[in-house]
Each structure stands twice: as structure tokens, then as C-alpha cells.
Motif scaffolding. Structure first.
Motif, PDB file in Angstrom:
ATOM      1  N   ASN A  75     -84.076  74.341 -19.280  1.00  0.00           N
ATOM      2  CA  ASN A  75     -83.054  75.403 -18.663  1.00  0.00           C
ATOM      3  C   ASN A  75     -81.608  75.236 -19.029  1.00  0.00           C
ATOM      4  N   ARG A  76     -81.415  75.325 -20.416  1.00  0.00           N
ATOM      5  CA  ARG A  76     -80.143  75.147 -21.116  1.00  0.00           C
ATOM      6  C   ARG A  76     -79.891  76.370 -21.906  1.00  0.00           C
ATOM      7  N   PRO A  77     -80.127  77.700 -21.301  1.00  0.00           N
ATOM      8  CA  PRO A  77     -80.284  78.727 -22.439  1.00  0.00           C
ATOM      9  C   PRO A  77     -78.974  78.797 -23.136  1.00  0.00           C
ATOM     10  N   GLN A  78     -77.813  78.443 -22.635  1.00  0.00           N
ATOM     11  CA  GLN A  78     -76.572  78.636 -23.402  1.00  0.00           C
ATOM     12  C   GLN A  78     -76.476  77.771 -24.351  1.00  0.00           C
ATOM     13  N   ALA A  79     -77.540  76.793 -24.871  1.00  0.00           N
ATOM     14  CA  ALA A  79     -77.581  75.728 -25.901  1.00  0.00           C
ATOM     15  C   ALA A  79     -78.850  75.907 -26.395  1.00  0.00           C
ATOM     16  N   LEU A  80     -79.779  76.794 -26.277  1.00  0.00           N
ATOM     17  CA  LEU A  80     -81.145  77.094 -26.664  1.00  0.00           C
ATOM     18  C   LEU A  80     -81.963  75.657 -26.297  1.00  0.00           C
ATOM     19  N   ASN A  81     -81.996  75.118 -25.067  1.00  0.00           N
ATOM     20  CA  ASN A  81     -82.367  73.953 -24.584  1.00  0.00           C
ATOM     21  C   ASN A  81     -82.313  72.680 -25.326  1.00  0.00           C
ATOM     22  N   ALA A  82     -81.102  72.508 -26.211  1.00  0.00           N
ATOM     23  CA  ALA A  82     -80.633  71.439 -26.802  1.00  0.00           C
ATOM     24  C   ALA A  82     -80.783  70.402 -25.966  1.00  0.00           C
ATOM     25  N   LEU A  83     -81.435  69.287 -26.366  1.00  0.00           N
ATOM     26  CA  LEU A  83     -81.620  68.017 -25.680  1.00  0.00           C
ATOM     27  C   LEU A  83     -80.443  67.003 -25.430  1.00  0.00           C
ATOM     28  N   ASN A  84     -79.845  67.072 -24.502  1.00  0.00           N
ATOM     29  CA  ASN A  84     -78.678  66.082 -24.451  1.00  0.00           C
ATOM     30  C   ASN A  84     -79.022  65.012 -23.538  1.00  0.00           C
ATOM     31  N   SER A  85     -78.413  64.192 -23.147  1.00  0.00           N
ATOM     32  CA  SER A  85     -78.415  62.877 -22.155  1.00  0.00           C
ATOM     33  C   SER A  85     -78.957  63.417 -20.921  1.00  0.00           C
ATOM     34  N   GLN A  86     -78.277  64.482 -20.402  1.00  0.00           N
ATOM     35  CA  GLN A  86     -78.676  64.809 -19.014  1.00  0.00           C
ATOM     36  C   GLN A  86     -80.187  65.497 -19.224  1.00  0.00           C
ATOM     37  N   VAL A  87     -80.450  66.245 -20.047  1.00  0.00           N
ATOM     38  CA  VAL A  87     -81.971  66.580 -19.880  1.00  0.00           C
ATOM     39  C   VAL A  87     -82.663  65.576 -20.289  1.00  0.00           C
ATOM     40  N   LEU A  88     -82.318  64.440 -21.036  1.00  0.00           N
ATOM     41  CA  LEU A  88     -83.205  63.371 -21.130  1.00  0.00           C
ATOM     42  C   LEU A  88     -83.625  62.645 -19.659  1.00  0.00           C
ATOM     43  N   ALA A  89     -82.467  62.365 -19.004  1.00  0.00           N
ATOM     44  CA  ALA A  89     -82.502  61.638 -17.765  1.00  0.00           C
ATOM     45  C   ALA A  89     -83.240  62.524 -16.638  1.00  0.00           C
ATOM     46  N   GLU A  90     -82.900  63.845 -16.855  1.00  0.00           N
ATOM     47  CA  GLU A  90     -83.746  64.657 -15.768  1.00  0.00           C
ATOM     48  C   GLU A  90     -85.323  64.638 -16.084  1.00  0.00           C
ATOM     49  N   LEU A  91     -85.554  64.772 -17.397  1.00  0.00           N
ATOM     50  CA  LEU A  91     -86.967  64.688 -17.564  1.00  0.00           C
ATOM     51  C   LEU A  91     -87.662  63.632 -17.339  1.00  0.00           C
ATOM     52  N   LEU A  92     -87.093  62.472 -17.486  1.00  0.00           N
ATOM     53  CA  LEU A  92     -87.378  61.186 -17.167  1.00  0.00           C
ATOM     54  C   LEU A  92     -87.714  60.943 -15.874  1.00  0.00           C
ATOM     55  N   ASP A  93     -86.842  61.687 -14.936  1.00  0.00           N
ATOM     56  CA  ASP A  93     -87.011  61.452 -13.515  1.00  0.00           C
ATOM     57  C   ASP A  93     -88.129  62.515 -13.041  1.00  0.00           C
ATOM     58  N   ALA A  94     -88.302  63.664 -13.684  1.00  0.00           N
ATOM     59  CA  ALA A  94     -89.130  64.671 -13.060  1.00  0.00           C
ATOM     60  C   ALA A  94     -90.864  63.937 -13.695  1.00  0.00           C
ATOM     61  N   PHE A  95     -90.828  63.596 -14.753  1.00  0.00           N
ATOM     62  CA  PHE A  95     -92.289  63.022 -15.163  1.00  0.00           C
ATOM     63  C   PHE A  95     -92.500  61.918 -14.672  1.00  0.00           C
TER      64      PHE A  95
END
Ligand code: CAA
Length: 257
Positions: A20-40
């Protein structure tokens, strides 16, 4: 941990994670990685969850690693941080993850989809490894996973030219398991995930582990690994239940034991 770049919903035994980073077409930055790792990690640890779906938006599953985050980095930063190594943790998730891909799955987006256990594609999906156009290469496993999925000819052409593959081409090439209409994508993925989540949990883990072993080992070792895991399931209560249920013409009731 509160999330800013992903949405997480639980539907019975299925976890739906939406980039859910629509402004960046869901580009994967360090925050996305950290949040995905936590969620999974939470998904994997939760005995009430059996399968996950990872999806993006109608326009983009993910348009790659975040170019703006990487732009100013030098080799010392990249090497010291072992940049992208965190994604290895995502691939160690033991329960199945289905990628539900609509729109662009480019660079790291394509690589993330390939880290999932299989890809359901909307008819709008477009896959590509366009890093060469940025004067770099895939860095999250794309050169390896794409080559294993579609073979050398297509993988090489895609990496060298950066051209995109349509959903139809991706299905023909074996990159995606099925194509569904964009409108039905998430519901179809959730339905498939619910079916997986209704199976005996240990058998699901073992099936994922042994299919993945096909990527890591030679045929003889892989077949041996499969057989040993198959044997191991005969130590579970769910195996007794599953076979008794078949013979008694009723549905199995799983304990995960
Ligand atoms: N990183 C950072 N921001 C990105 C991005 C990315 N990978 N992809 C898109 N964005 C941003 C754009 O910069 C733009 O932001 P602004 O509005 O602030 O300018 C916004 O998302 C919308 O993008 P566009 O205006 O470009 O949208 P479009 O519809 O015209 O084009 C696109 C869509 C063809 C996908 C285009 O955005 C694009 O080519 N993106 C980059 C694709 C790419 O090269 N991916 C590989 C990245 S490197 C990598 O992934 C390395 C690795 O192996 C892990």
C-alpha cells in the motif's frame, strides 16, 4: 507494530497482505521490507493461520525496489548493509504465500512475486526485470528464480532487454500458475488460500518444503528428501485421521498434530 506501507487483514485462516504505497506504485523500500517481515513472521507464528495472499493494487503489484532510496548509495553502503539480504527472511516463511499479481510486477516486484509459492496473475499483469535500463541487474534473486521458472532463453532475453512479459506469455512460460480476470483476482486467490488453509497443516508445510527442495538439490537427493518427509507424516495424528476419513467417506478433522 503499526504498518504504514502494507495492509493486513485476517479472513478466517487466511491472511491477506496488501502492498500500500500507491504514490510510488508499491516500490519496495526498507520500510516495506521491515513491515512485510514483521507481518509474515506473525502469520507464520499464528497457529490459526494456514495460508497467506500477497497482493498490490490494480495498477501495480510492485514497480520494483525503490529507485529513489537506492539512487545515492555507494558500494560501501550496499556491501556493509548487505542490501536486499533481508528478503532471504521472507523466503524462509514456512507456510504458503500466494502472490496475486495485477498490473506491473517489475524488478523487485517480479522478484517478490517469485519468492512467493506460486503466482496467480490477473489478465492485466506484466512481469519484467528492467534493471538493465538503470545500468544495474536484478538484486533480489530475479536472475536465478526467473531462469528456473521460465528457462534460460526467456530469462536472458528479459534481463538483457528489460522487456515486459504479458500474463498470457507468463502462463505459457510457467511463471504463473493461472490467469484470472482482474476483477476476480483477490477473491480467487483468497478462495485458493482458504482451500490450502483447510488442509492438514503439517502436510501443507511438508508439501511446500519438498517442492522448494527441487530448486536446491539434484533429482536423487530431492526424491530422497520427499520420501523422508512423506515417511515423517506417518508419525502425525492428521495422517491417521486423513486416511481414516477417506475410508469412512467423511471429511477429515485436523488437529495440526
Ligand atoms: N522506485 C521508486 N519510485 C517509483 C518506482 C520505483 N521502482 N516505480 C515508480 N515509482 C514512482 C514514480 O517515480 C512516480 O513518482 P512521482 O509521481 O513522484 O514522479 C510514481 O511512482 C508513479 O510512476 P510513473 O509516473 O512512472 O507511472 P507510469 O504509469 O508513467 O509508469 C512504470 C509506470 C512503467 C512502472 C514506471 O513507473 C517505471 O518504469 N518504474 C520503474 C520500474 C523499474 O525500473 N523497476 C526496477 C527497479 S530496480 C530493482 O527493482 C532492483 C532489484 O532487482 C531489486
Amino acid at each position: 507494530m503499526p504498518y504504514e506501507t502494507i495492509l493486513v487483514e485476517r479472513r478466517d485462516r487466511v491472511t491477506l497482505v496488501t502492498l500500500n504505497r500507491p504514490q510510488a506504485l508499491n516500490a519496495l523500500n526498507s520500510q516495506v521490507l521491515a513491515e512485510l517481515l514483521d507481518a509474515f513472521a506473525a502469520f507464520d507464528a499464528d497457529p490459526d493461520q494456514g495460508c497467506a495472499v500477497l497482493t498490490g493494487s490494480a495498477k501495480a503489484f510492485a514497480a520494483g525496489a525503490d529507485i529513489k532510496e537506492m539512487q545515492a548509495q555507494g558500494i560501501a553502503d550496499m556491501y556493509a548493509a548487505d542490501f536486499f539480504a533481508g528478503w532471504d527472511r521472507f523466503t524462509r516463511t514456512r507456510k504458503p504465500i500466494i502472490a496475486a499479481v495485477a498490473g506491473f510486477a517489475l524488478g523487485g516486484g517480479c522478484e517478490l512475486a517469485m519468492m512467493c509459492d506460486f503466482i496467480l496473475a490477473a489478465d492485466t499483469a506484466k512481469f519484467g526485470q528492467p534493471e538493465v535500463k538503470l545500468a544495474v541487474t536484478p538484486g533480489m534473486g530475479g536472475s536465478q528464480r526467473l531462469t528456473r521458472a521460465v528457462g534460460k532463453a526467456k530469462a536472458m532475453e528479459m534481463c538483457l532487454t528489460g522487456r515486459m512479459m504479458s500474463a498470457e506469455e507468463a502462463e505459457r512460460a510457467g511463471l504463473v500458475s493461472r490467469i484470472v480476470s482482474a476483477d476476480d483476482l483477490v477473491e480467487e486467490a483468497l478462495k485458493t488460500a482458504a482451500m490450502i488453509a483447510s488442509m492438514a497443516p503439517l502436510a501443507v508445510l511438508a508439501n511446500k518444503e519438498m517442492v522448494n527442495a527441487a530448486f536446491e538439490t539434484g533429482l536423487g537427493m530431492g526424491v530422497q528428501f520427499e520420501r523422508r518427509l512423506f515417511h515423517a507424516l506417518f508419525g502425525t495424528a492428521d495422517q491417521s485421521e486423513g486416511m481414516a476419513a477417506f475410508v469412512e467417506k467423511r471429511a477429515g478433522v485436523w488437529t495440526g498434530k
